[in-house]
Each structure stands twice: as C-alpha cells, then as structure tokens.
Write a protein that holds these residues in place. Structure first.
Motif, PDB file in Angstrom:
ATOM      1  N   LEU A  41       0.820  -1.218   0.000  1.00 55.65           N
ATOM      2  CA  LEU A  41       0.000   0.000   0.000  1.00 55.65           C
ATOM      3  C   LEU A  41       0.852   1.267   0.000  1.00 55.65           C
ATOM      4  CD1 LEU A  41      -2.929  -0.889   2.414  1.00 55.65           C
ATOM      5  CD2 LEU A  41      -2.965  -0.747  -0.080  1.00 55.65           C
ATOM      6  N   HIS A  42       2.087   1.149   0.431  1.00 58.35           N
ATOM      7  CA  HIS A  42       2.989   2.302   0.449  1.00 58.35           C
ATOM      8  C   HIS A  42       4.090   2.201  -0.612  1.00 58.35           C
ATOM      9  CE1 HIS A  42       1.057   2.447   4.410  1.00 58.35           C
ATOM     10  NE2 HIS A  42       1.052   3.732   4.158  1.00 58.35           N
ATOM     11  N   SER A  43       3.940   1.253  -1.516  1.00 59.29           N
ATOM     12  CA  SER A  43       4.926   1.041  -2.562  1.00 59.29           C
ATOM     13  C   SER A  43       4.880   2.173  -3.584  1.00 59.29           C
ATOM     14  CB  SER A  43       4.633  -0.284  -3.270  1.00 59.29           C
ATOM     15  OG  SER A  43       5.384  -0.389  -4.457  1.00 59.29           O
ATOM     16  N   PRO A  44       6.036   2.626  -4.064  1.00 57.09           N
ATOM     17  CA  PRO A  44       6.047   3.634  -5.126  1.00 57.09           C
ATOM     18  C   PRO A  44       5.458   3.102  -6.437  1.00 57.09           C
ATOM     19  CG  PRO A  44       8.292   3.125  -4.376  1.00 57.09           C
ATOM     20  CD  PRO A  44       7.356   2.283  -3.582  1.00 57.09           C
ATOM     21  N   ALA A  45       5.338   1.784  -6.565  1.00 56.13           N
ATOM     22  CA  ALA A  45       4.787   1.187  -7.783  1.00 56.13           C
ATOM     23  C   ALA A  45       3.262   1.078  -7.760  1.00 56.13           C
ATOM     24  CB  ALA A  45       5.394  -0.201  -7.990  1.00 56.13           C
ATOM     25  N   LEU A  70      -3.057   6.641   1.515  1.00 54.04           N
ATOM     26  CA  LEU A  70      -2.447   6.299   0.231  1.00 54.04           C
ATOM     27  C   LEU A  70      -1.722   7.516  -0.305  1.00 54.04           C
ATOM     28  CD1 LEU A  70      -5.304   4.299  -1.516  1.00 54.04           C
ATOM     29  CD2 LEU A  70      -3.157   3.386  -0.675  1.00 54.04           C
ATOM     30  N   PRO A  71      -0.494   7.353  -0.735  1.00 53.43           N
ATOM     31  CA  PRO A  71       0.268   8.507  -1.226  1.00 53.43           C
ATOM     32  C   PRO A  71      -0.351   9.109  -2.487  1.00 53.43           C
ATOM     33  CG  PRO A  71       1.575   6.472  -1.353  1.00 53.43           C
ATOM     34  CD  PRO A  71       0.253   6.115  -0.784  1.00 53.43           C
ATOM     35  N   ILE A  72      -0.303  10.421  -2.587  1.00 59.23           N
ATOM     36  CA  ILE A  72      -0.871  11.128  -3.730  1.00 59.23           C
ATOM     37  C   ILE A  72      -0.236  10.667  -5.033  1.00 59.23           C
ATOM     38  CG2 ILE A  72      -1.044  13.409  -4.805  1.00 59.23           C
ATOM     39  CD1 ILE A  72      -1.533  14.516  -1.979  1.00 59.23           C
ATOM     40  N   LEU A  99       1.301  14.289  -8.745  1.00 63.24           N
ATOM     41  CA  LEU A  99       0.392  13.416  -9.498  1.00 63.24           C
ATOM     42  C   LEU A  99       1.078  12.865 -10.748  1.00 63.24           C
ATOM     43  CD1 LEU A  99      -2.776  15.632  -9.069  1.00 63.24           C
ATOM     44  CD2 LEU A  99      -2.376  13.400  -8.014  1.00 63.24           C
ATOM     45  N   VAL A 100       2.201  12.202 -10.554  1.00 64.82           N
ATOM     46  CA  VAL A 100       3.037  11.754 -11.668  1.00 64.82           C
ATOM     47  C   VAL A 100       2.417  10.619 -12.480  1.00 64.82           C
ATOM     48  CG1 VAL A 100       5.184  12.564 -10.640  1.00 64.82           C
ATOM     49  CG2 VAL A 100       4.378  10.256 -10.140  1.00 64.82           C
ATOM     50  N   HIS A 101       1.493   9.848 -11.895  1.00 62.32           N
ATOM     51  CA  HIS A 101       0.853   8.733 -12.604  1.00 62.32           C
ATOM     52  C   HIS A 101      -0.553   9.075 -13.077  1.00 62.32           C
ATOM     53  CE1 HIS A 101       4.101   6.031 -11.654  1.00 62.32           C
ATOM     54  NE2 HIS A 101       4.000   6.332 -10.383  1.00 62.32           N
TER      55      HIS A 101
END
Length: 113
Positions: A41-45, A70-72, A99-101
């Motif tokens: 849940l905290h994974s950068p992926a 959850l990270p933005i 919001l890179v994704h």
C-alpha cells in the motif's frame, strides 16, 4: 504463522490486482492486515483510482481523506461529482507535481441536475 494463498503471489501481480480496486476499497481490504500488504500500500509502484468523497479534496488534506493512507503519487485516475469540480481543480493545482501517474480525471454529471 498462517500464510494465505494470495500472499504467495509475486508483489507485481498483487499490485496489478490492486489497480482494479478503488482506493477506499483497497484500504478497507488490506490496510493493517500484515506487513506484506502494508508495504504494498505504500509502494512507489502502487497505482490506484480514487472516487473522491466529501473530505478527500478539501485543502489542507484532512486525516479522514483517502490520501491520509495512500500517497498522492499513487493516483492514476481521479473521479468526482459535479458538485466537487471546484475542489477537484484546486486539489489538482495544489498537487500537480505529485500526481506523476495521473492520466484520467472524470467529473460525473447527472442528467437530472
């Protein structure tokens, strides 16, 4: 220690499965379950879609917001109702660099409004 069958799947497969769940569903199902799911849940992926609720888009972000757990940067799609359009635009403007994704923003409009 009991290990369920789902925990035997590779992390990449679990992260792919998570893309089919809305952020609040993901939290309810997997938060505080165990260290494996907590780390996913905290994974950068991690990439999720968010159906913004009332408190999600208010600035500054509250502890009841989806983004408190959850990270933005994990948001790939963001959906909000027409009534929250202004909040949605302020939120995106404030966090655009995180919001890179993000590839999709949807504003739901009812025909009866």
């Amino acid at each position: 220690m009991f290990i369920s069958s789902i925990e035997l799947l590779p992390c990449e497969i679990l992260l792919q499965i998570f893309t089919y769940l809305e952020a609040s569903q993901l939290k309810r199902a997997f938060e505080n379950l165990n260290s494996l799911f907590e780390s996913l849940l905290h994974s950068p992926a991690l990439q999720v879609y968010v159906q913004a609720r009332k408190n999600d888009l208010a600035l500054p972000l509250s502890s009841s917001s989806t983004f408190a757990y959850l990270p933005i940067h994990s948001i790939r799609a963001l959906t909000a109702g027409r009534a929250r359009t202004g909040c949605l635009l302020r939120f995106v403007g404030a966090y655009i660099s995180d919001l890179v994704h993000l590839y999709s923003i949807t504003i739901r409009v009812s025909r009866h409004e």
